[in-house]
Design an enzyme around this catalytic site. Sequence first.
Site, short mmCIF file in Angstrom:
data_model
loop_
_atom_site.label_atom_id
_atom_site.label_comp_id
_atom_site.label_asym_id
_atom_site.label_seq_id
_atom_site.Cartn_x
_atom_site.Cartn_y
_atom_site.Cartn_z
N HIS A 252 35.75 29.38 59.11
CA HIS A 252 36.84 28.39 59.06
C HIS A 252 37.41 28.15 60.46
O HIS A 252 37.69 27.01 60.85
CB HIS A 252 37.98 28.88 58.16
N THR B 21 36.18 33.58 56.92
CA THR B 21 37.38 33.25 57.70
C THR B 21 36.99 32.85 59.12
O THR B 21 37.54 31.89 59.68
CB THR B 21 38.32 34.48 57.76
N LEU C 39 39.36 37.12 43.33
CA LEU C 39 39.33 37.32 44.79
C LEU C 39 39.06 36.00 45.51
O LEU C 39 39.59 35.74 46.60
CB LEU C 39 38.23 38.32 45.16
P1 NAD Z 1 31.07 32.84 50.21
O1 NAD Z 1 31.75 31.54 50.40
O2 NAD Z 1 30.00 33.26 51.14
O3 NAD Z 1 30.49 32.93 48.72
C1 NAD Z 1 30.92 32.14 47.67
C2 NAD Z 1 29.70 31.87 46.79
O4 NAD Z 1 30.13 31.17 45.62
C3 NAD Z 1 28.64 30.99 47.47
O5 NAD Z 1 27.39 31.65 47.50
C4 NAD Z 1 28.62 29.74 46.60
O6 NAD Z 1 27.32 29.16 46.51
C5 NAD Z 1 29.08 30.31 45.26
N1 NAD Z 1 29.50 29.29 44.29
C6 NAD Z 1 29.86 28.00 44.50
N2 NAD Z 1 30.12 27.41 43.33
C7 NAD Z 1 29.94 28.33 42.35
C8 NAD Z 1 30.06 28.30 40.93
N3 NAD Z 1 30.44 27.20 40.27
N4 NAD Z 1 29.77 29.45 40.26
C9 NAD Z 1 29.38 30.57 40.91
N5 NAD Z 1 29.27 30.63 42.26
C10 NAD Z 1 29.53 29.53 42.97
O7 NAD Z 1 32.24 33.89 50.20
P2 NAD Z 1 32.38 35.48 50.41
O8 NAD Z 1 32.51 35.78 51.85
O9 NAD Z 1 31.41 36.25 49.59
O10 NAD Z 1 33.83 35.60 49.76
C11 NAD Z 1 33.99 35.31 48.38
C12 NAD Z 1 35.30 34.59 48.12
O11 NAD Z 1 36.39 35.48 48.38
C13 NAD Z 1 35.56 33.37 49.00
O12 NAD Z 1 36.26 32.40 48.21
C14 NAD Z 1 36.49 33.89 50.07
O13 NAD Z 1 37.32 32.88 50.61
C15 NAD Z 1 37.29 34.89 49.31
N6 NAD Z 1 37.89 36.00 50.06
C16 NAD Z 1 39.03 36.51 49.56
C17 NAD Z 1 39.62 37.60 50.15
C18 NAD Z 1 40.87 38.16 49.57
O14 NAD Z 1 41.41 39.11 50.14
N7 NAD Z 1 41.33 37.64 48.43
C19 NAD Z 1 39.01 38.19 51.27
C20 NAD Z 1 37.82 37.66 51.74
C21 NAD Z 1 37.25 36.57 51.11
#
Ligand code: NAD
Length: 358
Positions: free
Chosen positions: A60, A57, A279
């Site tokens: 972003h 976040t 998530l």
């Molecule tokens: P991040 O963006 O660091 O990690 C995402 C990972 O997914 C990356 O390492 C990327 O290489 C990988 N990826 C890309 N394509 C892929 C595929 N086809 N298969 C498997 N992996 C793939 O994010 P993070 O900080 O670990 O957060 C994880 C996710 O959760 C993000 O989408 C983030 O926006 C989201 N998020 C949600 C909440 C919520 O409350 N729902 C809170 C925080 C983060």
Amino acid sequence: MVAHTACVRDGYRDQPIVRALVKYPDEQGLRLEDVPVPEPGPDEVLIEVHTTGICGTDLHIYEWDDWAQATVPAPMTIGHEFSGHIASVGSNVSGFVEGEVVGAEGHVVCAHCRNCLAGRRHLCQHPRGLGVDIPGAFADYVIVPKTNVWRHLDDIDMEIAALFDPFGNAVHTALKYPVFGEDVLITGAGPIGLMAAAVVKHAGARNTVVTDVNAYRLDLAMRMGATRAVNVATESLEQVQKELDMLEGFDVALEMSGNPAAMTDILANTIHGANIALLGIPSEPYPIDWSTVIFNMLNIKGIYGREMYDTWYKMNVLIESGLDISPVITHRFPAEDHANAFSTLQRADTGKVILNWR
Ligand code: NAD
Ligand code: ZN
């Protein structure tokens, strides 16, 4: 409270001056600027920030993408992953002692909607985000409502304490469904997927398989305790299932990438009746094969934030029972070096990136 230097810069004559990392809409990057120490209101707590973690976040907002421009009333002090010490409390606050190690739930709930009134605060209709809608924790001091303060275990490591927000995302998602004895698929080895892998393993999963397309992060997944880390750009999950003597598919899947291709992998590799927790936040709406959801009678649950405060309680229990999430931390920078910290995270060959304020 730490000693401050009185300063006449920026008009703060004779006021104690501290630092805050602020996003300005018309500037590249972030500005580490001098600000007065904030004053807590009657129901608020002033926390001296020790350690912070950079989240997607924050990235972003740093990049000032379309979501950030539409969401963040900049200038804004960003950041919501932090640990610190109680500095002072408002006149209506009791039960906290100066110097105690605390963190805070980053979702500030409205307290008036149906779910808040019923005690289901994680389902608040109008939550505000620390460091998104209200001034955040990338600063020497942060103010949070008293109902958001989390008192940490006495002997907790300040870096681990600073990760309780994303660790809570991982725990909330990983423990949504029973994992003991189950084969669990985690798509996405970002910091949250990595911590989820450690949680699922600790909670007794039979196989914990983590996918990504990033070799550095897949390597970290093995260090966090995954049974197998799979690069979906070059390997097939069907083949991995065979290697692991799995017969019918994963029992539980945790989607932690936000990438639609990962959802396709989940639908193709889960058992009938599988439990799927989502998530990862996709950047835009995408289609999925609903027939598979229906014919395979899949359970799909969206996850947002942490349960207040049951997830926090479980995090304590996990740490007390020996769970080690420290390998997820790969880079550390002093606050002054924020530009380097953010550009390192942009390169993505990282686990969690820490910004230190003390
Ligand atoms: P991040 O963006 O660091 O990690 C995402 C990972 O997914 C990356 O390492 C990327 O290489 C990988 N990826 C890309 N394509 C892929 C595929 N086809 N298969 C498997 N992996 C793939 O994010 P993070 O900080 O670990 O957060 C994880 C996710 O959760 C993000 O989408 C983030 O926006 C989201 N998020 C949600 C909440 C919520 O409350 N729902 C809170 C925080 C983060
Ligand atoms: Zn509410």
